[in-house]
Write a protein that holds these residues in place. Structure first.
Motif, short mmCIF file in Angstrom:
data_model
loop_
_atom_site.label_atom_id
_atom_site.label_comp_id
_atom_site.label_asym_id
_atom_site.label_seq_id
_atom_site.Cartn_x
_atom_site.Cartn_y
_atom_site.Cartn_z
N GLU A 150 0.80 -1.22 0.00
CA GLU A 150 0.00 0.00 0.00
C GLU A 150 0.84 1.28 0.00
N PRO A 151 2.03 1.32 0.64
CA PRO A 151 2.84 2.55 0.54
C PRO A 151 3.14 2.96 -0.89
N LEU A 152 3.19 2.00 -1.82
CA LEU A 152 3.43 2.35 -3.22
C LEU A 152 2.27 3.14 -3.80
N TRP A 153 1.06 2.92 -3.26
CA TRP A 153 -0.09 3.76 -3.65
C TRP A 153 0.15 5.19 -3.18
N GLY A 154 0.60 5.32 -1.94
CA GLY A 154 0.85 6.65 -1.41
C GLY A 154 1.94 7.38 -2.15
N LEU A 155 2.95 6.65 -2.58
CA LEU A 155 4.09 7.26 -3.27
C LEU A 155 3.82 7.45 -4.76
N SER A 156 2.71 6.93 -5.25
CA SER A 156 2.39 7.09 -6.67
C SER A 156 1.20 8.03 -6.84
N MET A 157 -0.01 7.50 -6.67
CA MET A 157 -1.22 8.29 -6.94
C MET A 157 -1.46 9.38 -5.91
N ASN A 158 -1.14 9.10 -4.66
CA ASN A 158 -1.39 10.10 -3.62
C ASN A 158 -0.51 11.33 -3.74
N LEU A 159 0.60 11.23 -4.46
CA LEU A 159 1.47 12.39 -4.64
C LEU A 159 0.92 13.36 -5.69
N CYS A 160 0.07 12.86 -6.59
CA CYS A 160 -0.40 13.73 -7.67
C CYS A 160 -1.91 13.96 -7.69
N MET A 161 -2.70 12.99 -7.25
CA MET A 161 -4.15 13.13 -7.32
C MET A 161 -4.70 14.34 -6.54
N PRO A 162 -4.12 14.70 -5.37
CA PRO A 162 -4.63 15.89 -4.68
C PRO A 162 -4.51 17.17 -5.50
N TYR A 163 -3.60 17.18 -6.48
CA TYR A 163 -3.37 18.40 -7.25
C TYR A 163 -4.06 18.37 -8.61
N LEU A 164 -4.82 17.29 -8.86
CA LEU A 164 -5.51 17.18 -10.14
C LEU A 164 -6.48 18.35 -10.40
N PRO A 165 -7.26 18.80 -9.40
CA PRO A 165 -8.15 19.94 -9.67
C PRO A 165 -7.41 21.22 -10.07
N VAL A 166 -6.33 21.58 -9.36
CA VAL A 166 -5.61 22.81 -9.72
C VAL A 166 -4.84 22.62 -11.02
N GLY B 239 -1.28 4.60 3.20
CA GLY B 239 -1.69 5.55 2.18
C GLY B 239 -1.22 6.96 2.46
N GLN B 240 -1.06 7.28 3.75
CA GLN B 240 -0.63 8.62 4.13
C GLN B 240 0.89 8.78 4.17
N LEU B 241 1.63 7.69 4.00
CA LEU B 241 3.09 7.77 4.06
C LEU B 241 3.69 8.63 2.96
N SER B 242 2.89 8.92 1.94
CA SER B 242 3.37 9.82 0.89
C SER B 242 3.70 11.19 1.45
N ALA B 243 3.17 11.48 2.65
CA ALA B 243 3.44 12.79 3.27
C ALA B 243 4.94 13.03 3.43
N ILE B 244 5.67 11.96 3.68
CA ILE B 244 7.11 12.10 3.87
C ILE B 244 7.77 12.66 2.62
N PHE B 245 7.21 12.33 1.46
CA PHE B 245 7.81 12.73 0.19
C PHE B 245 7.09 13.90 -0.47
N ALA B 246 6.01 14.39 0.15
CA ALA B 246 5.27 15.50 -0.44
C ALA B 246 6.10 16.76 -0.64
N PRO B 247 7.11 17.06 0.20
CA PRO B 247 7.95 18.23 -0.10
C PRO B 247 8.62 18.16 -1.47
N ILE B 248 8.78 16.94 -2.01
CA ILE B 248 9.31 16.82 -3.37
C ILE B 248 8.38 17.54 -4.34
N PHE C 142 0.83 21.46 3.02
CA PHE C 142 -0.39 21.24 3.79
C PHE C 142 -0.79 19.78 3.77
N ASN C 143 -0.59 19.12 2.63
CA ASN C 143 -0.88 17.69 2.57
C ASN C 143 0.04 16.90 3.49
N VAL C 144 1.30 17.36 3.60
CA VAL C 144 2.23 16.73 4.56
C VAL C 144 1.65 16.81 5.96
#
Length: 419
Positions: free
Chosen positions: A23-39, A147-156, A269-271
């Motif tokens: 499941e962390p691979l979901w966080g590191l893949s889709m969770n890194l970009c899907m929150p920004y799909l609207p903007v 799923g939330q572990l993508s937060a660690i990499f969100a600063p990227i 903020f997502n972090v």
């Protein structure tokens, strides 16, 4: 009690372990970009109304695929259905989003992404069917954490947006999503095996086509209606899905366009929200998961309500803007960490195991039917005022509180949980 999650990480085996560990691979893949799909869509020229329309199209497609998800999952098996439709629903759309130039790209991606109505069903069956019942709630807590572990990499994301601007940065994230999601699909397929119930259903449905199996939904609906717990879980999940759809679609838009927060800061903020959700999942929510679930549900709805209220009251200017956004996210973080986990846990506990796939199909179809208008409605409201989608969320959350109180009003701890 928080130690129970750490022990669960070590103790789970078989399919639950394969699902949790990948499941962390979901966080590191889709969770890194899907929150920004609207903007991202806004930056490519789409209006709020068109964005809302695409959300509605996606939801309607999920409804269609959800209708057939039970028969497809039973005939193909949980493992195979998950692999195939993860590719169709996530890997292929990631490539389309990467090269998107306008509305029609996003429309095609929305239609394909709707096929996750099947993989959502098959994946959840893969998670719970061979799991110990006492571990189900903890397993879903771990899934939320992963799923939330993508937060660690969100600063990227923040660095990429600062360096390349929004659109090129999001394109890079979608390529990353395609690669890592493809790896996740492969590892999960190799590390899992068909569930016991899945093997049984493959044999039972061998000589029936998908439409024949779908024609048996009348009996499945009767099974659902006999269980108050199942009905309650489905209704609450639908309300939670509405709130999540509106929040995920319009939060970034409000913060960026109304509160004038720079695009490069949005990932931070997502972090924060993800870290808050993880802390709640490990150290707060487990303390409430004893006996009756009335208190966790009420606290979740109230927390979400406060978070939404604070968000629309934040001033555009002034020193309090950022502290209030963070405070709002603390309340959202509790809601994010609890609501999905509680909904999935309670349905997994109540559902008839012999008809899990078709019951889950009915559940997802009902959720999509209820949710489908709200993307478009939210888009229209957001074009009028960026606050209005969140006002609508607050109304939905109040309805959730009322339904929870009604359900538990005459139930004692034992009967409430046995549905």
């Amino acid at each position: 009690m928080s130690n129970s999650l750490f022990s669960t990480i070590k103790d789970i085996k078989g399919n639950p372990r394969a699902c949790v560990y990948t499941e962390p691979l979901w966080g590191l893949s889709m969770n890194l970009c899907m929150p920004y799909l609207p903007v991202y869509m806004l930056a490519l020229g789409l209006s709020d109304t068109r964005i809302g329309f695409l959300v509605t199209v996606n939801t309607l497609m999920q409804m269609v695929f959800s209708f057939f998800s039970g028969p497809v999952t039973d005939k193909m098996g949980r493992r195979k259905a998950t692999a195939i439709f993860d590719i169709v629903a996530w890997c292929i759309p990631a490539l389309i989003w990467w090269r998107a130039e306008g509305f029609w790209f996003f429309l095609v991606a929305a239609v394909l992404n709707g096929s996750n109505g099947i993989t959502t069903n098959s994946w959840h069956c893969l998670v719970v069917e061979d799991a110990e019942k006492k571990q189900i709630t903890r397993i879903y807590s771990l899934i939320m954490v992963c799923g939330q572990l993508s937060a660690i990499f969100a600063p990227i994301s923040s660095v990429l947006i600062s360096h390349y601007t929004l659109v090129p940065a999001i394109r890079i994230l979608f390529i990353n999503a395609f690669v890592l999601m493809s790896i996740k699909v492969l590892i999960l397929y190799l590390a899992s095996k068909e569930t016991g119930t899945g093997k049984k259903r493959i044999i039972e449905t061998k000589d029936k086509n998908i439409f024949q199996l779908a024609g048996g939904y009348g009996e499945v609906i009767k099974i659902i209606l006999k269980s108050r717990g199942t009905v309650f879980a489905i209704v609450i999940a639908a309300l939670g899905w509405i709130v999540g759809t509106l929040n995920n679609t319009f939060w970034q838009i409000l913060v960026n366009k109304k509160l004038l927060v720079p695009e490069a800061i949005l990932p931070l903020f997502n972090v924060f929200r993800s870290v808050v959700a993880i802390v709640f999942l490990f150290f707060v929510i487990p303390r409430f998961l004893k006996g009756i679930l009335k208190v966790p549900f009420i606290l979740t709805f109230v927390s979400y309500f406060i978070g939404q209220l604070l968000l629309i009251l934040i001033p555009v200017e002034g020193a309090l803007k950022y502290p209030l956004i963070l405070t709002s996210l603390v309340f959202d973080g509790f809601g994010l960490g609890a609501l999905i986990m509680l909904c999935e846990s309670i349905i997994a506990i109540h559902v008839n195991p012999d008809e899990r796939a078709r019951i889950m199909a009915i559940r997802y179809m009902f959720i999509m039917i209820v949710t489908s208008p709200f993307g478009w409605i939210g888009g229209v409201l957001s074009d009028i005022s960026r606050n209005l989608p969140f006002v609508l969320n607050m109304v939905v959350l109040v309805i959730g509180i009322i339904i929870t109180l009604i359900y538990y009003r005459k139930e004692n701890d034992h009967s409430a949980e046995d549905g």
